[in-house]
Design a protein around this motif. Structure first.
Motif, PDB file in Angstrom:
ATOM      1  N   ARG A 473      -9.760  11.036   0.191  1.00 24.69           N
ATOM      2  CA  ARG A 473     -10.054  11.303  -1.674  1.00 24.69           C
ATOM      3  C   ARG A 473      -8.627  11.270  -1.950  1.00 24.69           C
ATOM      4  NH1 ARG A 473     -11.533  14.859  -4.925  1.00 24.69           N
ATOM      5  NH2 ARG A 473     -12.383  16.418  -3.338  1.00 24.69           N
ATOM      6  N   GLN A 474      -7.536  12.208  -1.253  1.00 18.19           N
ATOM      7  CA  GLN A 474      -6.379  12.632  -1.993  1.00 18.19           C
ATOM      8  C   GLN A 474      -5.288  11.266  -0.743  1.00 18.19           C
ATOM      9  OE1 GLN A 474      -8.519  14.741  -0.462  1.00 18.19           O
ATOM     10  NE2 GLN A 474      -9.718  15.395  -1.885  1.00 18.19           N
ATOM     11  N   VAL A 475      -5.609  10.859  -0.179  1.00 15.35           N
ATOM     12  CA  VAL A 475      -4.618  10.085   0.349  1.00 15.35           C
ATOM     13  C   VAL A 475      -4.630   8.167   0.828  1.00 15.35           C
ATOM     14  CG1 VAL A 475      -3.047   9.696   2.890  1.00 15.35           C
ATOM     15  CG2 VAL A 475      -4.408  12.091   2.325  1.00 15.35           C
ATOM     16  N   LEU A 476      -4.081   7.724   0.022  1.00  9.25           N
ATOM     17  CA  LEU A 476      -4.297   6.381   0.556  1.00  9.25           C
ATOM     18  C   LEU A 476      -2.580   5.646   1.165  1.00  9.25           C
ATOM     19  CD1 LEU A 476      -5.099   3.516  -0.780  1.00  9.25           C
ATOM     20  CD2 LEU A 476      -3.079   3.993  -2.459  1.00  9.25           C
ATOM     21  N   ASN A 477      -3.475   5.374   2.429  1.00 12.17           N
ATOM     22  CA  ASN A 477      -1.953   4.348   2.852  1.00 12.17           C
ATOM     23  C   ASN A 477      -2.260   2.848   2.277  1.00 12.17           C
ATOM     24  OD1 ASN A 477      -1.534   5.946   5.575  1.00 12.17           O
ATOM     25  ND2 ASN A 477      -3.593   6.214   5.482  1.00 12.17           N
ATOM     26  N   VAL A 478      -0.910   2.638   2.044  1.00 11.27           N
ATOM     27  CA  VAL A 478      -0.897   1.056   2.045  1.00 11.27           C
ATOM     28  C   VAL A 478       0.212   0.560   2.957  1.00 11.27           C
ATOM     29  CG1 VAL A 478       0.335   2.069   0.138  1.00 11.27           C
ATOM     30  CG2 VAL A 478      -0.194  -0.021  -0.277  1.00 11.27           C
ATOM     31  N   GLY A 479       0.202  -0.911   2.880  1.00 17.50           N
ATOM     32  CA  GLY A 479       1.467  -1.512   3.390  1.00 17.50           C
ATOM     33  C   GLY A 479       1.830  -2.549   1.931  1.00 17.50           C
ATOM     34  N   GLY A 480       3.554  -2.869   2.479  1.00 15.39           N
ATOM     35  CA  GLY A 480       3.974  -4.251   1.656  1.00 15.39           C
ATOM     36  C   GLY A 480       5.637  -4.181   1.350  1.00 15.39           C
ATOM     37  N   PHE A 481       6.283  -4.823   0.924  1.00 18.07           N
ATOM     38  CA  PHE A 481       6.387  -3.948  -0.098  1.00 18.07           C
ATOM     39  C   PHE A 481       7.238  -5.446  -1.055  1.00 18.07           C
ATOM     40  CE2 PHE A 481       7.461  -6.780   3.984  1.00 18.07           C
ATOM     41  CZ  PHE A 481       8.505  -7.931   3.579  1.00 18.07           C
ATOM     42  N   SER A 482       6.412  -5.749  -2.039  1.00 17.07           N
ATOM     43  CA  SER A 482       6.093  -6.490  -3.280  1.00 17.07           C
ATOM     44  C   SER A 482       6.155  -5.532  -3.852  1.00 17.07           C
ATOM     45  CB  SER A 482       5.647  -7.650  -2.888  1.00 17.07           C
ATOM     46  OG  SER A 482       3.859  -6.700  -2.957  1.00 17.07           O
ATOM     47  N   ASP A 483       6.142  -5.684  -5.099  1.00 21.13           N
ATOM     48  CA  ASP A 483       5.905  -4.667  -6.498  1.00 21.13           C
ATOM     49  C   ASP A 483       4.355  -4.770  -7.151  1.00 21.13           C
ATOM     50  OD1 ASP A 483       5.603  -7.290  -7.652  1.00 21.13           O
ATOM     51  OD2 ASP A 483       7.006  -7.726  -8.672  1.00 21.13           O
ATOM     52  N   ALA A 484       3.815  -5.528  -5.958  1.00 24.69           N
ATOM     53  CA  ALA A 484       2.346  -5.242  -6.005  1.00 24.69           C
ATOM     54  C   ALA A 484       1.918  -4.073  -5.881  1.00 24.69           C
ATOM     55  CB  ALA A 484       1.748  -6.020  -5.206  1.00 24.69           C
ATOM     56  N   VAL A 485       2.718  -3.410  -4.665  1.00 22.19           N
ATOM     57  CA  VAL A 485       2.973  -2.190  -4.056  1.00 22.19           C
ATOM     58  C   VAL A 485       2.814  -0.527  -5.544  1.00 22.19           C
ATOM     59  CG1 VAL A 485       4.079  -0.154  -2.309  1.00 22.19           C
ATOM     60  CG2 VAL A 485       2.936  -2.487  -1.714  1.00 22.19           C
ATOM     61  N   SER A 493      -3.034   7.113  -8.554  1.00 20.26           N
ATOM     62  CA  SER A 493      -2.086   8.074  -8.914  1.00 20.26           C
ATOM     63  C   SER A 493      -3.053   8.712 -10.290  1.00 20.26           C
ATOM     64  CB  SER A 493      -0.585   7.946  -9.402  1.00 20.26           C
ATOM     65  OG  SER A 493      -0.426   9.475 -10.592  1.00 20.26           O
ATOM     66  N   ALA A 494      -3.696   7.632 -11.020  1.00 19.73           N
ATOM     67  CA  ALA A 494      -4.255   7.529 -12.247  1.00 19.73           C
ATOM     68  C   ALA A 494      -5.639   8.210 -11.921  1.00 19.73           C
ATOM     69  CB  ALA A 494      -3.958   6.726 -12.847  1.00 19.73           C
ATOM     70  N   GLY A 495      -5.800   8.346 -11.077  1.00 16.71           N
ATOM     71  CA  GLY A 495      -7.239   8.778 -10.534  1.00 16.71           C
ATOM     72  C   GLY A 495      -8.389   7.779 -11.209  1.00 16.71           C
ATOM     73  N   ARG A 496      -7.659   5.913 -10.831  1.00 10.82           N
ATOM     74  CA  ARG A 496      -8.946   4.840 -11.663  1.00 10.82           C
ATOM     75  C   ARG A 496      -9.323   4.611  -9.586  1.00 10.82           C
ATOM     76  NH1 ARG A 496      -4.276   4.201 -15.333  1.00 10.82           N
ATOM     77  NH2 ARG A 496      -2.955   3.001 -13.448  1.00 10.82           N
ATOM     78  N   TYR A 497      -9.031   4.624  -8.822  1.00 11.11           N
ATOM     79  CA  TYR A 497      -9.550   4.399  -7.654  1.00 11.11           C
ATOM     80  C   TYR A 497      -9.482   4.876  -6.502  1.00 11.11           C
ATOM     81  CZ  TYR A 497      -9.469  -0.486  -9.314  1.00 11.11           C
ATOM     82  OH  TYR A 497      -9.689  -1.386  -9.760  1.00 11.11           O
ATOM     83  N   GLY A 498     -10.014   4.953  -5.415  1.00 11.79           N
ATOM     84  CA  GLY A 498     -10.292   6.133  -4.117  1.00 11.79           C
ATOM     85  C   GLY A 498      -9.274   5.578  -2.961  1.00 11.79           C
ATOM     86  N   ALA A 499      -9.807   6.457  -2.016  1.00 11.56           N
ATOM     87  CA  ALA A 499      -8.163   6.029  -0.957  1.00 11.56           C
ATOM     88  C   ALA A 499      -8.844   4.898  -0.111  1.00 11.56           C
ATOM     89  CB  ALA A 499      -9.219   7.111  -0.235  1.00 11.56           C
TER      90      ALA A 499
END
Length: 511
Positions: A473-485, A493-499
């Motif tokens: 719930r507090q940790v998000l793993n994400v991949g990529g190097f575009s500005d979409a990240v 960060s804003a709590g709009r979505y979960g992990a």
């Protein structure tokens, strides 16, 4: 009272895999792993993984998730991540195992001539269960060619293995008119009635016969085999797109174009034009690459590249609360961000991209704490401006990797930020533990004891399918190097979505 720290430690999740260095890590679930590879993998050699290993892992994961998720990942990787090889590979897998899904996503993923050639090349290579197109993929390629405008086909003439002519010979598209029949014939090298060809190709043929003829408005890559003069190169530069300009600054320099102050002003103004940058969908790292490569160009052009880089990160969000950014500068971050490719390896390394992303976040969140690290946190002084800041961080490159190091430092300082962003390849080994949780997970737990609302985002810049802190719930793993990240970081960060936000983003793609 029981020792809370002792019992909290025992509740931490135990590792369940080994990373590329043979150290303990947490394996991603199949959907997360496929998304991670699709958004970071370019099917080239990286610091730890060969191209063949990436290919095998992606194909294996395709069988572990629903075909619908494969299709949605292909769309997301192309439209949001702007990837090339991975979306084409996923479409090739669909061509072999779910033709109906392929038909639903084909036009959105195979959206230009290069993607069309990638798709055909991958299918015919035999790497994905077959060595021919097959009836449905052949029909989709036919439709692509039949529906493409003359201008789109002419732009698709750039590139080989296979060439556009090779593709036409394979699928035999139907010509809707005598003019289109003539164009197909021209593209495969057959004699045709020249009067039925588009005027731009007639101009191209006239130029090939006589270099004194007006320069045709075709992709300049088609012209470079001709004996071009400085005047020709000047004309090419004047009509070049923003992307062509960015990619050919040194070429223009070699041909003497920047001896003309008017040309220097024209190129500098084009590069720094905000509307052109948006239209080109430029990655910040592409601008940094251009800046790194253009060492000899006039200073006004280098200054325009600095300005363009600042503009390209303007959409980086401002985060709510305190921010810390951990930037991996260890030796493995020397890997080219798109992998090693013979004759075409990018000069931009993972450490350059990590430094640039950190500089962008710092520019939008001036109070952020930046912690460059290898096996320990490195001393660092902030520079003024996005590019100088990125360069100063990447200059620290070297040493082993301990992802826990910046978290250890935060705990030593007693600082528990609301947002902790880790920019790395996540292949930690100098803090390896034989059993239980990783050291990074343990240090993160200590931060959360002081700030239960704290959130952590681990941004992976390379195609690996494990991490040092499991998603929660507090940790998000994400991949990529575009500005979409950056958008993903802001939403989390804003709590709009979960992990599971990143995977959910893909699942919400409408096919």
């Amino acid at each position: 009272m029981a020792n809370r720290a002792l019992f909290a430690t025992q509740m931490l999740p135990a590792t369940n895999t080994l990373n590329a260095e043979g150290a303990s890590a947490y394996a991603f679930p199949p959907k997360q792993a496929l998304a991670q590879l699709a958004m970071t993998g370019c099917l080239n050699q990286t610091f730890y993984a060969g191209a063949e290993a990436q290919l095998d892992e992606v194909l294996a994961l395709c069988f572990e998730v629903p075909a619908e998720f494969v299709a949605k990942t292909a769309i997301h990787a192309r439209e949001r991540g702007r990837m090339k090889d991975m979306p084409a590979l996923l479409c090739a897998w669909l061509a072999s195992f779910d033709g109906e899904r392929l038909a639903q996503v084909f036009a959105r993923v195979i959206d230009d001539g290069r993607m069309l050639r990638n798709f055909v090349q991958i299918l015919r290579s035999g790497a994905v269960a077959r060595k021919s197109l097959g009836s449905r993929p052949k029909r989709l390629v036919q439709q692509w060619l039949e529906q493409a405008s003359d201008a789109r086909l002419i732009h698709a003439m750039v590139g080989q293995q296979p060439s556009l002519g090779d593709v036409i010979k394979m699928v035999h598209p139907r010509a809707s008119s005598m003019e289109r029949a003539a164009l197909y014939g021209y593209l495969i090298g057959k004699p045709v009635d020249a009067a039925k060809l588009p005027e731009v190709l007639l101009a191209f043929e006239r130029f090939k016969q006589d270099a004194r003829a007006p320069l045709p408005n075709v992709p300049f890559q088609l012209l470079t085999a001709q004996p071009l003069t400085r005047e020709h190169w000047t004309a090419i530069a004047r009509q070049a797109s923003w992307t062509t300009t960015r990619m050919n600054l040194n070429t223009f320099m070699r041909h003497g174009l920047f001896e003309d102050r008017a040309m220097v002003r024209l190129v500098a103004n084009r590069l720094a034009d905000a509307a052109s940058i948006r239209k080109a969908r430029a990655f910040p790292y592409q601008l940094l690459t251009a800046f790194q490569a253009a060492q000899a160009v006039p200073e006004p052009i280098r200054e325009a590249l600095r300005t363009a880089t600042e503009l390209s990160v303007a959409n980086v969000p401002t985060l709510t609360g305190s921010v810390a950014v951990a930037v991996d500068v260890s030796g493995s971050m020397s890997s080219p961000v798109t992998g090693y490719r013979k004759g075409a390896t990018t000069a931009t390394r993972c450490v350059d991209v990590a430094g640039l992303m950190a500089a962008a976040i710092l520019a939008r969140n001036p109070g952020a704490v930046v912690l460059p690290f290898n096996d320990r946190v490195r001393p660092w002084t902030r520079e003024k401006g996005v590019v100088p800041t990125a360069q100063s961080l990447s200059a620290l490159l070297g040493g082993g990797t301990a992802i826990s190091a910046p978290l250890v430092e935060l705990n030593r300082l007693g600082f528990a930020p609301d947002n902790l962003i880790v920019l790395s390849d996540n292949q930690s080994w100098m803090d390896h533990r034989q059993e239980g949780a990783t050291e990074t997970q343990r240090q993160w737990n200590r931060i959360r004891e002081r700030n239960p609302a704290a959130k952590m985002v681990c941004v992976d810049l390379q195609p690996y399918s494990n991490t040092q802190v499991g998603s929660s719930r507090q940790v998000l793993n994400v991949g990529g190097f575009s500005d979409a990240v950056f958008d993903v970081i802001a939403d989390f960060s804003a709590g709009r979505y979960g992990a599971d936000h990143w995977v959910k983003q893909i699942e919400e793609v409408v096919v």
